[in-house]
Design an enzyme around this catalytic site. Structure first.
Site, PDB file in Angstrom:
ATOM      1  N   SER D  48       0.879  -1.177   0.000  1.00  0.00           N
ATOM      2  CA  SER D  48       0.000   0.000   0.000  1.00  0.00           C
ATOM      3  C   SER D  48       0.907   1.214   0.000  1.00  0.00           C
ATOM      4  CB  SER D  48      -0.894  -0.039   1.239  1.00  0.00           C
ATOM      5  OG  SER D  48      -1.949   0.885   1.108  1.00  0.00           O
ATOM      6  N   GLU D  49       0.811   2.049  -1.035  1.00  0.00           N
ATOM      7  CA  GLU D  49       1.849   3.069  -1.212  1.00  0.00           C
ATOM      8  C   GLU D  49       1.850   4.147  -0.135  1.00  0.00           C
ATOM      9  OE1 GLU D  49      -0.623   2.618  -3.451  1.00  0.00           O
ATOM     10  OE2 GLU D  49      -1.233   4.489  -4.403  1.00  0.00           O
ATOM     11  N   ASN D  50       0.787   4.194   0.671  1.00  0.00           N
ATOM     12  CA  ASN D  50       0.824   5.137   1.786  1.00  0.00           C
ATOM     13  C   ASN D  50       1.657   4.638   2.957  1.00  0.00           C
ATOM     14  OD1 ASN D  50      -1.340   3.256   1.905  1.00  0.00           O
ATOM     15  ND2 ASN D  50      -2.220   4.354   3.626  1.00  0.00           N
ATOM     16  N   SER D  90       8.482   3.916   1.100  1.00  0.00           N
ATOM     17  CA  SER D  90       7.432   3.272   0.318  1.00  0.00           C
ATOM     18  C   SER D  90       7.713   3.439  -1.172  1.00  0.00           C
ATOM     19  CB  SER D  90       6.070   3.881   0.666  1.00  0.00           C
ATOM     20  OG  SER D  90       5.052   3.198  -0.021  1.00  0.00           O
TER      21      SER D  90
END
Lengths: 220, 224, 220, 224
Positions: D48-50, D90
């Protein structure tokens, strides 16, 4: 999931001519058991990327003593007189890199960046052959990413998914190198079950780790 | 003055430069001694470039921890409120201007603030380690060194001859003879060891030395 | 040691015309109490650097509603229609930056680097006006460091020295911004005594933090 | 096929592309559905890129945690063995090639693998978020989309007209009509929905479509 195996088995991932990153500062945070196995392989053409070459015969110094290193990229070799001696004899080709630049070049490789602009080294021999740029009146050198075939990493705890914790100042270059190499081999003092590490505390996510070996015993 | 006295004089004087709240990096050797002379009431945070802030004193015998060493590889401790990080973050701190003062030794310093401290071609090539980043990144660079080389030659030069560590970075030089500010291409004598005349200090200095209008004596109390 | 004070007092650090970085992703990890105080200041010429502008009237959206933002640097504004509306009306000047580039530009500023080379954005409008370089056959854009006057940070726990822990996905941009601004203001859910945080677990060392405020109450 | 059936067909087919051990990023919307169709025995790690890996399903009602959301801001969970990190790390993971597959939607894809997915000038400018980094950094880029726009116009073009997300990045396109490989400037029809003829698919595609020598039917089991 990383494969868990003995140091003897796993070190076969390093081949003659490989570029190998090795974590540690002096001998603190160096995966000494993996280095010892590597030194015993009888290789002579490794390129090694590390902060320093440890002490004479100790830590990464074992590879120097074994004449395993053909080319060395490091920030400091003064703590191991054997490295300087072999450099002067022409047995080892040494590229000296400022420590912050070395760390950042390794990070760059892991992060998919081509390079970065640093003020470090401007006006020194470090600038030789490098592109210089001025931004907002300050001069910078363009330094490029530094990749490796294999990284040898020392962790304190690993879970079976390869999530890593480092301990105190033994962290140093280890998390950076774990991101910058094609194949990542971790020597952990302790291997715990999945779920035992707090996801907020993990310092290197397991997705980076290919092989896991236990630091003390040889059967993982 | 014997060598020990010189070192104490220099380290003690440098310690006076530190302000409460400063983040400070002390180089290996003489600069490390500075930590022992920080005045009461001045709380500084020591940064160790191998990866932490809150560097504390050597541990008690038997309390050494292989995973906790300083940038010289010596066993140390971490104080309450300290923090560990990796080498990229450590040099982000250093290069990013988050270290207020860095103290290190020198082979040569010149009037432009150029510093040579890391190699003597054909003789000593240990590598620059973190020095190049530290002197470029720290807000203030203090050099602590003997005034002369072991051969009795000046270390403070019109122009450095050895390969540089960095260009125009040195702010202050503290030796056993003098405290010298380096600013905009000029070295200015701020304080002198009362045992040396200005002429003697100038004779031991290759660079031109301006005299501060407020030239004072270095404090030798307890040393002689 | 950071000064501990109320949100109302501390927000005075932000002045008309300031460039302000604000942590968070949507509203997760945004220092909402600081943002609320800031929105109530009646400022109209802030430059805000953040991932997104939250939701309409919520999170950083409060600053949009209050017309506090003159210029915005963000990766996404789609979750707050008011931002797009004010952009089209010419009330807010928006620079859209790929999220990874935004994160890295902020990190660059904190790390004293002038810029970096990223493959992201090559061949797109993001490349307009930027220098392009080829290294080892791959094309990169030169992206530059992004600094701020003030950073507003949300932490989970802080000790009195300003050492910070973030929780779960509320970490996001916070640790990066804490390094990239002249003045760093932290809103922490809990403030603990020095020594209570494990130095290995600290995510932002206290040396970066200037002001500390407690998230819930207003008296720190 | 209704919209729901189309979405299931596309998501289920994309899920077949994932291999055991893959690190996968699923975009918002249709791509998120892919997670529900991963075959038994295939263990993938969702990124999850967050800021985490080990993305798990939505929490049970009442178990939501404000500090744990996906890249769409929705409450999610983290699986055992997951890990959190900051946004720089990330995107180091994403840009550095450590994500094996990224799945996202598209406005347009062209024969060179160019992708337009983030803006329609004068109409929709939400920002690119993490999409530009994801498609440049991931080892394999899979687009999941309806074959035509809502207006019935082809999305698979000779040349993209909208502002690009990235150049030459798309590897595979899965629609409700077809599975199409994009390689070296050529789109190749690998699989077709048996309800459409090759001619019908070609008519709905602006780009030239080569036919795979092993052209197969998409699996519609359970959908019609």
């Amino acid at each position: 999931m990383p494969k868990i195996m003995s140091q003897k088995e796993v070190i076969a991932q390093v081949q003659e001519g490989s570029t190998v990153m090795i974590g540690g500062f002096m001998t603190c945070g160096t995966p000494v058991n993996l280095v010892r196995e590597l030194a015993s392989r009888g290789l002579h053409h490794l390129t090694v990327i590390c902060n320093d070459t440890g002490l004479q015969g100790d830590g990464i110094g074992m590879l120097i003593t074994a004449d395993a290193v053909k080319r060395l990229i490091a920030s400091h070799i003064g703590t191991n007189p054997e490295t300087g001696k072999k450099m002067i004899e022409g047995k080892i080709q040494v590229e000296l890199v400022p420590q912050g630049t070395l760390a950042e070049r390794i990070r760059c490789a892991g992060a998919g960046l081509g390079g970065f602009l640093t003020p470090t080294g401007v006006g020194t021999v470090v600038a030789d052959g490098k592109q210089e740029m001025e931004i907002d009146g300050r001069r910078y050198l363009l330094e490029k990413a530094l990749h490796a075939d294999v990284a040898l990493i020392k962790a304190w705890k690993a879970d079976r998914k390869g999530n890593l914790l480092y301990r105190k100042s033994a962290r140093n270059f280890n998390p950076l190198m774990a991101m910058a190499a094609q194949t990542v081999i971790v020597e952990a003092e302790e291997i715990v079950e999945v779920g035992e590490l707090d996801p907020d505390a993990v310092m290197t996510p397991g997705i980076f780790v290919d092989f896991l070996t236990k630091g003390v015993s040889v059967d993982g | 003055m014997d060598d020990r006295q010189k070192r104490v004089l220099i380290a003690r004087r440098i310690a006076q430069e530190l302000a409460d709240g400063d983040v400070v990096n002390l180089g290996i050797g003489l600069p490390t001694l500075v930590g022992g002379f920080i005045p009461d009431g001045v709380n500084v945070t020591l940064q160790s470039e191998n990866g932490f802030v809150g560097l504390g004193p050597h541990p008690a015998p038997g309390e050494e921890d292989d995973d906790l060493v300083n940038a010289g590889g010596q066993p140390v401790t971490i104080l309450p409120g300290g923090a560990f990080f990796d080498s990229a973050d450590s040099f982000a701190i250093i290069r990013g201007g988050h270290v207020d003062v860095t103290v290190l030794g020198a082979l040569e310093v010149d009037a432009r603030g150029n510093l040579a401290s890391w190699m003597i071609p054909g003789k000593m090539v240990p590598g620059m380690g973190g020095a190049m980043d530290l002197v470029v990144g720290a807000r203030r660079v203090i050099v602590g060194t003997t005034h002369l080389t072991k051969k009795g030659e000046p270390k403070l030069l019109k122009k450095c001859r050895l390969p540089l560590t960095a260009v125009e970075v040195v702010d202050l030089v503290v030796t056993e003879m003098a405290v010298i500010a380096v600013e905009q291409g000029t070295m200015t004598l701020l304080e002198k060891n009362p045992n040396y005349s200005v002429d003697a200090i100038r004779a031991a200095t290759d660079a031109h030395l301006e005299l501060s209008l407020e030239l004072r004596d270095m404090d030798l109390a307890g040393l002689m």
